[in-house]
Design a protein around this motif. Sequence first.
Motif, PDB file in Angstrom:
ATOM      1  N   GLN A  14       0.976  -1.090  -0.125  1.00 54.98           N
ATOM      2  CA  GLN A  14      -0.118  -0.013   0.043  1.00 54.98           C
ATOM      3  C   GLN A  14       0.962   1.410  -0.032  1.00 54.98           C
ATOM      4  OE1 GLN A  14      -3.342   0.272   2.982  1.00 54.98           O
ATOM      5  NE2 GLN A  14      -3.116   2.459   2.996  1.00 54.98           N
ATOM      6  N   ASN A  38       1.082   5.392   0.496  1.00 51.39           N
ATOM      7  CA  ASN A  38      -0.058   6.470   0.998  1.00 51.39           C
ATOM      8  C   ASN A  38       0.863   7.415   0.583  1.00 51.39           C
ATOM      9  OD1 ASN A  38      -1.311   4.589   2.685  1.00 51.39           O
ATOM     10  ND2 ASN A  38       0.621   4.185   3.900  1.00 51.39           N
ATOM     11  N   SER A  66      -6.882  -0.811  -9.239  1.00 53.04           N
ATOM     12  CA  SER A  66      -7.412  -1.951  -8.295  1.00 53.04           C
ATOM     13  C   SER A  66      -8.443  -2.706  -8.938  1.00 53.04           C
ATOM     14  CB  SER A  66      -7.790  -1.586  -6.903  1.00 53.04           C
ATOM     15  OG  SER A  66      -6.800  -0.844  -6.302  1.00 53.04           O
ATOM     16  N   SER A  80      -7.833   0.335  -1.574  1.00 53.42           N
ATOM     17  CA  SER A  80      -6.514   0.973  -1.127  1.00 53.42           C
ATOM     18  C   SER A  80      -5.474   1.317  -2.190  1.00 53.42           C
ATOM     19  CB  SER A  80      -5.889   0.268  -0.001  1.00 53.42           C
ATOM     20  OG  SER A  80      -5.383  -0.853  -0.260  1.00 53.42           O
TER      21      SER A  80
END
Length: 214
Positions: free
Chosen positions: A67, A69, A97, A119
Amino acid sequence: MSLRTAACSLTRSINRSPSQLATWTSVRAYATESKKQKATVHPPRRTYLHQQYENIINNDRVMFVFQHNNLTVKEFTNIRQELGLLGAPTKLTVLRSGVFNSVLRNTKYANLEALVAGSPVCVLHTNMNDTEHPNLLKQAMEVINKNKKMVLLGGKLDNTLLSNDDVIKVVQLPGLQQVQAELLGVLESPGRKLLGTLDSPARELHSVLDRRID
């Protein structure tokens, strides 16, 4: 429709044989169903990504999911440049995704879908050879871990799904050649000890005989 036209249509229907009526009905039903099932045409970009993700999932031995960020373009570029200096084909690919999950669902790695959904994610992937690049995964993870915005979620190695803890353990493993050398040493050690034990009395006897001769 006029009354006369309706009457003519009804007369033609009545005059048809049962087999003709069945054929006519089937043709109309097929035509109606064909209109409903028009093939979905995806945009070229989505088709390209679908093929790219299929290649990553099915052909690369290693795929670790992260992930990211709010990483900037510059930060991504720096990571990719450092990976490029490792001397082996290792890539960091940002995912869409929805497209990636549509590919995952049709593979044996479908359980990874939970890592990707909801995410912003990217994958570190490579088809590296353990013999040629025994420390590649460890070095690649060291590069990525420099940026605290990158969070390891899990992944797969060959046909095995991995949690984030599994990935950390895997990258710490020594290369195959080192493992083989250590295993060979373990296997040969008892033999060397036994040979030394069997040879010891002979050496002692030889020493005694030498002293008596003197």
